[in-house]
Scaffold this active site. Structure first.
Site, mmCIF file in Angstrom:
data_model
loop_
_atom_site.group_PDB
_atom_site.id
_atom_site.type_symbol
_atom_site.label_atom_id
_atom_site.label_comp_id
_atom_site.label_asym_id
_atom_site.label_seq_id
_atom_site.Cartn_x
_atom_site.Cartn_y
_atom_site.Cartn_z
ATOM 1 C CD1 TRP A 357 3.750 -14.284 -13.990
ATOM 2 C CD2 TRP A 357 3.512 -14.601 -16.183
ATOM 3 N NE1 TRP A 357 2.609 -13.625 -14.389
ATOM 4 C CE2 TRP A 357 2.434 -13.796 -15.725
ATOM 5 C CE3 TRP A 357 3.559 -14.927 -17.541
ATOM 6 C CZ2 TRP A 357 1.429 -13.311 -16.576
ATOM 7 C CZ3 TRP A 357 2.563 -14.447 -18.380
ATOM 8 C CH2 TRP A 357 1.516 -13.642 -17.901
ATOM 9 C CG ASP A 358 5.697 -10.347 -12.801
ATOM 10 O OD1 ASP A 358 5.088 -11.421 -12.775
ATOM 11 O OD2 ASP A 358 5.348 -9.351 -12.137
ATOM 12 C CD GLU A 488 -2.870 -13.909 -10.455
ATOM 13 O OE1 GLU A 488 -3.137 -12.896 -9.774
ATOM 14 O OE2 GLU A 488 -1.765 -14.467 -10.440
ATOM 15 C CE LYS A 601 -4.653 -9.325 -10.715
ATOM 16 N NZ LYS A 601 -3.868 -10.261 -9.916
ATOM 17 C CD GLN A 602 -2.416 -10.544 -15.158
ATOM 18 O OE1 GLN A 602 -2.798 -10.672 -13.998
ATOM 19 N NE2 GLN A 602 -1.145 -10.550 -15.507
#
Ligand code: BGC
Length: 760
Positions: A357-358, A488, A601-602
């Site tokens: 998906w990046d 994640e 995480k992000q």
């Protein structure tokens, strides 16, 4: 953090030979041209730690999946970007000693990646066992204008002695991947041949049957004049050699040349492949190394003219952004809609070189602003062309009626990821693919894409959401259970705010698309609805209900969106309270401890706020940022950039700058201790976002470009160029001033701080 790269505006420089950082440098000094790429391995023999890497875009191998407990729905294979035949090899024997700088005394060593010119340079002086000293200067590039061509110039000078030299210039197809699951070799030999200065090797991948011909034309100059010396050719299975034997007096220089062509059956029929490779390499060799180099440098100059970002007053930031742009251009040229952008590009094996998906969430804006419209469009078409497989993928999981689940990781449209909590649960990727269609239309103003292709994808994704969401009687709301959000470090959660939000947004956007096509192109609408068996009046009833009644978790006390149901049950600790030895937590904590922690995480909630910024008030953005950022460990390379964009919007310049350096120098300074595996290519587009949308404050709103810049104090000025709706403009920002220069001479309307302005 490991800082050994010297700062320079245009160059990546490493001075002094340190074998322990060689693998890092092999990643950092990688070369690519969209068609192929390679790590900065040495030409000569090297017995120290190294990760050999030559890759060709789109050439992959379906490696057998390896998992502990097989779950129904797992893919059978993992597409691996393959180590391809290596053509850089030049092994030297000097006075019968093999040259391997790992075992020699290296007197000086310098490696330079000239990003302006797209050239890798390396020079060293080394002392052989008997006190003889040699100097080597090696230069190589992968032509950015002749995609199948690479070239090497390799110069040897004996400094204090007269030398008998044997130089073996070879191509090696007997290569393997370090990450092969079962130590398999992935290539079968097809043929090897040699005629005079031309050697050729053809190899075929097992299972996928890709055929690749690598041809090299070798030659030698002595003291910079062409020599008539002919090579002795040797042929082995999967290896061809052209060997030059010559003597040099003290101080004389031999320059060895390799002009190489790499042609594949992705582009030509197998029968024509060898002819094609011969033709390419002969044509390139006739031009000669210098002419090839010249046209290559010129082509790079044209690329930089369109995509460069200039930051005055901050060398570290300047080098960082150019490194990121350079790598992005090397990785994806957009000429082929079958290709995409792997998280490691051509710099390593990890992530299999496949699509995540990046691409949609992070990379698309870079190509929208810096490349011709067909290039970002090709990124969208990549998914459109894989829609059937996404529908098939969803069907395997039990979805019906044309619902599509695009894969988490893919090469050809088939799912390649095999951890249930990601493969089956990290379904927000579907949302990013829908968002990219919106983003493309918003930026380019091109409505034809959505009508001709995009809507079909949107409907298939909406069908998926409508089936994946269920009604909770208890809540009297629609809910989405058992998902993994962008963070994640949480798996199998219920009602991830981001995923629920983007699902609802997709349904709404799809409904708008359906109305638009029905009104403006009734015939096309009919054709499409027939093709996909859609009765909009019937099927969208449920979509509308979901839109109006979806559970989007919030906390009323903190007035924030909740990452997922129950997030506040977790012990609330801040990342700043973690001891340095615990970080990164993914290398120092057990997985179960990570899952139970509140650490993020992000960007997750903040990813949604970033995408749909206009739907939230500044107060809402601030409250959520102030809550979530301190709990974020930024252990995905994709994390800092989103936070930079939001931090600059909120005027948090220190935070924005700290995170900017982290994203733009992530690999150069090895923040995550993993650059030896390859560079983080997709997050490099995030660096671009940090500068243009972050410090430049650029947004597309209501068909116009808006700016609200805020520069770090050290930056004297910031300059970048943007393509927007057929226009091409230059943006120059100084601390207090923004100037737009339309590069086509026509006036341009834009907004600064919500005020409409027009260029003179
Ligand atoms: C990130 C994902 C990303 C993947 C590939 C993971 O570490 O969490 O969001 O898609 O890397 O870059």
């Amino acid at each position: 953090m490991k800082k050994y790269i010297q700062e320079d505006e245009w160059k990546i420089i490493e001075e002094g030979f340190k074998p322990e950082q060689h693998k890092n440098s092999e990643s950092l000094f990688s070369l690519g041209n969209g068609h192929m790429g390679q790590r900065a391995n040495f030409e000569e023999l090297y017995s120290g730690p190294s990760l050999q890497g030559h890759y060709i875009a789109g050439i992959y191998y379906p490696d057998k999946t390896r998992v502990g407990w097989w779950k129904n729905g797992y893919p059978e294979y993992f597409a691996k970007v393959l180590n391809a035949p290596s053509w850089i090899g030049i092994h030297l024997e000097i006075d019968q000693q093999s040259i391997d700088i790992y075992s020699l005394k290296v007197l000086d060593f310098k490696r330079v990646l000239d990003m302006q010119k797209g050239i890798l340079l390396r020079e060293f002086t080394a002392e052989l066992k008997n006190g003889e000293i040699i100097k080597v200067v090696a230069k190589r590039f992968l032509s950015i204008c002749r995609r199948e061509i690479g070239a090497i110039q390799y110069e040897i000078t004996p400094i204090n002695f007269s030398a008998d030299i044997k130089a073996d210039l070879f191509i090696d197809a007997g290569i393997s991947n370090q990450d092969a699951n079962y130590d398999e070799k992935f290539w079968n030999p097809v043929s090897e041949s040699a005629i005079g200065n031309l050697t050729l090797i053809t190899a075929q991948t097992k299972k996928t049957d890709f055929t690749v011909t690598t041809a090299q034309w070798t030659s030698i100059n002595i003291n910079h004049s062409p020599s008539q010396l002919s090579p002795e050719n040797h042929i082995e299975t999967q290896k061809v050699h052209s060997i030059y034997k010559f003597s040099l007096n003290k101080g004389e220089t031999a320059s060895l040349y390799k002009i190489v062509s790499v042609s594949t059956s992705r582009d030509y029929s197998k029968e024509l492949l060898e002819e094609q490779a011969k033709h390419n390499v002969t044509e390139a060799n006739d031009l000669g190394f210098e002419a090839l180099e010249k046209e290559h440098i010129k082509a790079w100059a044209a690329k930089w003219e369109e995509s460069d970002i200039v930051i005055e007053g901050d060398l570290s930031a300047q080098q960082g952004i150019r490194f990121n742009i350079f790598q992005l251009i090397q990785t994806y040229s957009g000429h082929d809609a079958r290709l995409n952008i792997g998280p490691k590009g051509f710099t390593g094996e990890k992530y299999g070189g496949s699509t995540y998906w990046d691409t949609e969430a992070y990379c698309l804006p870079f190509y929208l602003s810096t490349a011709e419209e067909n290039i970002p469009r090709n990124l969208l078409l990549y998914r459109y062309n894989q829609l059937d497989k996404a529908i098939e993928n969803a069907r395997k999981l039990g979805f019906t009626n044309g619902a599509a689940l695009f894969p988490m990781v893919t090469m050809t449209g088939e799912e390649c990821h095999n951890e249930w909590e990601i493969t089956f649960e990290e379904i927000h990727r579907n949302g990013a693919i829908a968002y990219a269609i919106f983003n493309y239309s918003r930026h380019t103003g091109d409505e034809s894409y959505i009508i001709d292709y995009g809507l079909e994808v949107l409907i298939a994704i909406s069908r998926f959401w409508a089936q994946r969401i269920n009604y909770s009687r208890q809540r009297q709301k629609y809910v989405m259970l058992g998902v993994t959000g962008p963070n994640e470090y949480e798996n199998n959660v219920n009602n991830n705010w981001y995923t629920n939000y983007i699902a609802v947004w997709t349904l709404r956007y799809t409904l708008e698309g359906i109305s638009k096509i029905q009104e403006a192109y009734p015939e096309k609408a009919k054709q499409l609805f027939n093709k996909i068996n859609l009765d909009p009046n019937q099927e969208t009833v449920l979509w509308k209900e979901i839109i109006g009644n979806m559970h989007l978790p919030e906390d009323n006390d903190l007035q924030i969106f909740l990452q997922q149901d129950g997030y506040l049950d977790k012990e609330q600790i801040l990342a700043s309270e973690l001891a340095p030895f615990e970080r990164p937590i993914n290398q120092n904590w057990s997985w179960d401890r990570i899952l139970r922690s509140c650490f993020i995480k992000q960007a997750d909630v903040l990813q949604g706020i970033y995408f749909f910024e206009d739907s939230f008030s500044e107060k809402e953005i601030r409250r959520n940022f102030d809550f979530y950022e301190p709990r974020t460990v930024h252990e995905s390379s994709l994390s800092p950039c989103i936070h930079v964009v939001l931090a600059t919007k909120l005027g948090k310049l220190d935070k924005a700058y700290e995170l900017y350096l982290r994203t733009s120098r992530l690999d150069l300074d090895d923040y995550n201790h993993e650059v030896h595996e390859g560079c983080h290519i997709t997050s490099m587009a995030g660096t671009w976002l940090s500068v243009v949308e972050g410090f430049g404050g650029m947004r597309v709103k209501n068909d116009s470009l808006h700016f609200d810049p805020l520069l770090p104090p050290a930056w004297k000025s910031l300059h970048f160029k943007v393509r927007f709706r057929g226009r091409f403009i230059k943006v120059s920002i100084q601390q207090q001033k923004l100037v737009i220069t339309p590069l086509d001479g026509r006036t341009f309307k834009y907004f600064v701080d919500e005020k409409e302005l027009i260029t003179e």
